[in-house]
Design a protein around this motif. Structure first.
Motif, PDB file in Angstrom:
ATOM      1  N   PHE A  46       0.790  -1.240   0.000  1.00  0.00           N
ATOM      2  CA  PHE A  46       0.000   0.000   0.000  1.00  0.00           C
ATOM      3  C   PHE A  46       0.822   1.290   0.000  1.00  0.00           C
ATOM      4  O   PHE A  46       0.259   2.389   0.015  1.00  0.00           O
ATOM      5  CB  PHE A  46      -0.983   0.024   1.174  1.00  0.00           C
ATOM      6  CG  PHE A  46      -0.361   0.012   2.551  1.00  0.00           C
ATOM      7  CD1 PHE A  46       0.453   1.037   2.996  1.00  0.00           C
ATOM      8  CD2 PHE A  46      -0.620  -1.036   3.422  1.00  0.00           C
ATOM      9  CE1 PHE A  46       1.004   1.040   4.270  1.00  0.00           C
ATOM     10  CE2 PHE A  46      -0.081  -1.055   4.703  1.00  0.00           C
ATOM     11  CZ  PHE A  46       0.734  -0.007   5.126  1.00  0.00           C
ATOM     12  N   GLU A  47       2.145   1.204  -0.040  1.00  0.00           N
ATOM     13  CA  GLU A  47       2.963   2.392   0.171  1.00  0.00           C
ATOM     14  C   GLU A  47       2.785   3.465  -0.906  1.00  0.00           C
ATOM     15  O   GLU A  47       2.741   4.657  -0.600  1.00  0.00           O
ATOM     16  CB  GLU A  47       4.428   1.983   0.300  1.00  0.00           C
ATOM     17  CG  GLU A  47       4.697   1.197   1.586  1.00  0.00           C
ATOM     18  CD  GLU A  47       6.106   0.654   1.677  1.00  0.00           C
ATOM     19  OE1 GLU A  47       6.903   0.894   0.734  1.00  0.00           O
ATOM     20  OE2 GLU A  47       6.426  -0.011   2.680  1.00  0.00           O
ATOM     21  N   GLU A  50      -0.566   5.012  -0.411  1.00  0.00           N
ATOM     22  CA  GLU A  50      -0.508   5.862   0.784  1.00  0.00           C
ATOM     23  C   GLU A  50       0.028   7.245   0.419  1.00  0.00           C
ATOM     24  O   GLU A  50      -0.502   8.274   0.854  1.00  0.00           O
ATOM     25  CB  GLU A  50       0.390   5.215   1.832  1.00  0.00           C
ATOM     26  CG  GLU A  50       0.603   6.049   3.082  1.00  0.00           C
ATOM     27  CD  GLU A  50       1.778   5.553   3.908  1.00  0.00           C
ATOM     28  OE1 GLU A  50       2.256   6.317   4.766  1.00  0.00           O
ATOM     29  OE2 GLU A  50       2.230   4.415   3.690  1.00  0.00           O
ATOM     30  N   ASP A  54      -2.245  10.583   0.703  1.00  0.00           N
ATOM     31  CA  ASP A  54      -1.787  11.682   1.554  1.00  0.00           C
ATOM     32  C   ASP A  54      -1.939  13.016   0.827  1.00  0.00           C
ATOM     33  O   ASP A  54      -2.464  13.993   1.369  1.00  0.00           O
ATOM     34  CB  ASP A  54      -0.328  11.438   1.945  1.00  0.00           C
ATOM     35  CG  ASP A  54       0.280  12.606   2.708  1.00  0.00           C
ATOM     36  OD1 ASP A  54      -0.383  13.120   3.628  1.00  0.00           O
ATOM     37  OD2 ASP A  54       1.407  13.007   2.382  1.00  0.00           O
ATOM     38  N   SER A  94      -9.053   6.152  11.415  1.00  0.00           N
ATOM     39  CA  SER A  94      -8.908   4.816  10.839  1.00  0.00           C
ATOM     40  C   SER A  94      -9.331   3.729  11.827  1.00  0.00           C
ATOM     41  O   SER A  94      -9.966   2.738  11.449  1.00  0.00           O
ATOM     42  CB  SER A  94      -7.456   4.591  10.409  1.00  0.00           C
ATOM     43  OG  SER A  94      -7.290   3.312   9.838  1.00  0.00           O
ATOM     44  N   ASN A 119      -1.907   5.197   7.844  1.00  0.00           N
ATOM     45  CA  ASN A 119      -1.379   4.808   6.535  1.00  0.00           C
ATOM     46  C   ASN A 119      -2.446   4.089   5.709  1.00  0.00           C
ATOM     47  O   ASN A 119      -2.570   4.310   4.498  1.00  0.00           O
ATOM     48  CB  ASN A 119      -0.164   3.894   6.704  1.00  0.00           C
ATOM     49  CG  ASN A 119       1.001   4.594   7.375  1.00  0.00           C
ATOM     50  OD1 ASN A 119       1.031   5.821   7.460  1.00  0.00           O
ATOM     51  ND2 ASN A 119       1.958   3.830   7.863  1.00  0.00           N
ATOM     52  N   LEU A 120      -3.202   3.218   6.361  1.00  0.00           N
ATOM     53  CA  LEU A 120      -4.263   2.480   5.667  1.00  0.00           C
ATOM     54  C   LEU A 120      -5.369   3.420   5.189  1.00  0.00           C
ATOM     55  O   LEU A 120      -5.927   3.233   4.104  1.00  0.00           O
ATOM     56  CB  LEU A 120      -4.850   1.405   6.581  1.00  0.00           C
ATOM     57  CG  LEU A 120      -3.969   0.181   6.840  1.00  0.00           C
ATOM     58  CD1 LEU A 120      -4.580  -0.697   7.927  1.00  0.00           C
ATOM     59  CD2 LEU A 120      -3.776  -0.630   5.556  1.00  0.00           C
ATOM     60  N   GLU A 122      -4.990   6.567   4.336  1.00  0.00           N
ATOM     61  CA  GLU A 122      -4.463   7.286   3.176  1.00  0.00           C
ATOM     62  C   GLU A 122      -4.408   6.394   1.943  1.00  0.00           C
ATOM     63  O   GLU A 122      -4.734   6.839   0.830  1.00  0.00           O
ATOM     64  CB  GLU A 122      -3.076   7.838   3.500  1.00  0.00           C
ATOM     65  CG  GLU A 122      -3.108   8.983   4.501  1.00  0.00           C
ATOM     66  CD  GLU A 122      -1.729   9.423   4.945  1.00  0.00           C
ATOM     67  OE1 GLU A 122      -1.588  10.588   5.354  1.00  0.00           O
ATOM     68  OE2 GLU A 122      -0.785   8.593   4.898  1.00  0.00           O
ATOM     69  N   SER A 123      -4.004   5.143   2.113  1.00  0.00           N
ATOM     70  CA  SER A 123      -3.938   4.241   0.960  1.00  0.00           C
ATOM     71  C   SER A 123      -5.328   3.945   0.416  1.00  0.00           C
ATOM     72  O   SER A 123      -5.519   3.794  -0.799  1.00  0.00           O
ATOM     73  CB  SER A 123      -3.214   2.940   1.329  1.00  0.00           C
ATOM     74  OG  SER A 123      -3.924   2.206   2.310  1.00  0.00           O
TER      75      SER A 123
END
Length: 240
Positions: A46-47, A50, A54, A94, A119-120, A122-123
């Motif tokens: 997912f980076e 993410e 963002d 989240s 992070n999740l 945003e992804s």
């Protein structure tokens, strides 16, 4: 963590609309610990989404604040946006959305840190954009994230960093504020960090946590309470 059989049922329930690009949502919840790659050797996690999410979230929040507060100054809008997209706030949202339940993570991985939640989120936003475009992504963020989880009236008093606030207070009051970090091994042999705050070389407050940053923030919050100081509200005037 969701199994492949019910992943898309759960994701569509959370989204409230039909999913078209199923692969992009799988990628949005795939952690790098699985070390997955496609046929070309490209990492599947997912980076990248993410990163995209963002940027999208920042833009959508900026636009929303611009129209919500038509007479607010740029500096105040910037502060409000920073509070909404702060890692602490995104982690909280989240968790309330229970996104981690959908995460695909290696069973051998245990220490993710709290930021995996934000992070999740945003992804997921990045995946929605890839799937259905900007306008529908913006609608989703406003209806499913901003309105249910962001209390605009309470943002004035939300503190992004008690450490920064305390240091700024010390500078204004000409007081010397020192932060000291020490390792603290608990009874369970896990490493904690103990943060001590000195005011003019006298111990003012202390606290411990699993990370240096959190230990400092907790100690700074305690110190602010002891000193009976609080940040000044932004007082955004929206002209309504």
């Amino acid at each position: 963590m969701a199994t492949s059989g019910n992943f898309f049922v759960q994701i569509q329930q959370k989204l409230g609309f039909r999913v078209f690009n199923k692969k992009i949502y799988e990628e949005a919840f795939t952690h790098s610990s699985l070390n997955l790659k496609d046929s070309n050797g490209k990492a599947i996690n997912f980076e990248r989404l993410e990163f995209l999410g963002d940027a999208l979230l920042t833009a959508i929040i900026a636009e929303y604040l611009y129209f919500y507060y038509p007479k607010a100054k740029e500096g105040n809008l910037t502060k409000l946006r920073a509070k909404i997209v702060s890692r602490t706030k995104l982690n909280q949202i989240s968790k309330e959305m229970r996104l981690f339940e959908l995460a695909q993570i290696s069973k051998s991985s245990k220490n993710f840190g709290d930021d995996i939640h934000g992070n999740l989120l945003e992804s997921l936003i990045g995946a929605i954009f890839v799937d259905i475009g900007y306008q529908k992504t913006k609608n989703y963020v406003i209806k499913k994230i901003i309105k249910p989880f962001i209390d605009m009236s309470s943002l004035d008093n939300l503190v992004l960093s008690y450490k920064a606030f305390l240091i700024e207070w010390g500078q204004k009051e000409k007081k010397e504020i020192k932060f000291i970090i020490q390792d603290d091994f608990g009874s369970d042999q896990k490493v904690y960090y103990c943060a001590k705050i000195l005011l003019d070389n006298e111990l003012l407050a202390k606290s411990k946590a699993k990370s240096k940053k959190k230990a400092e923030e907790k100690a700074a919050k305690i110190a602010a309470r002891i000193l009976k100081i609080a940040p000044k509200p932004i007082h955004v005037y929206n002209g309504k």
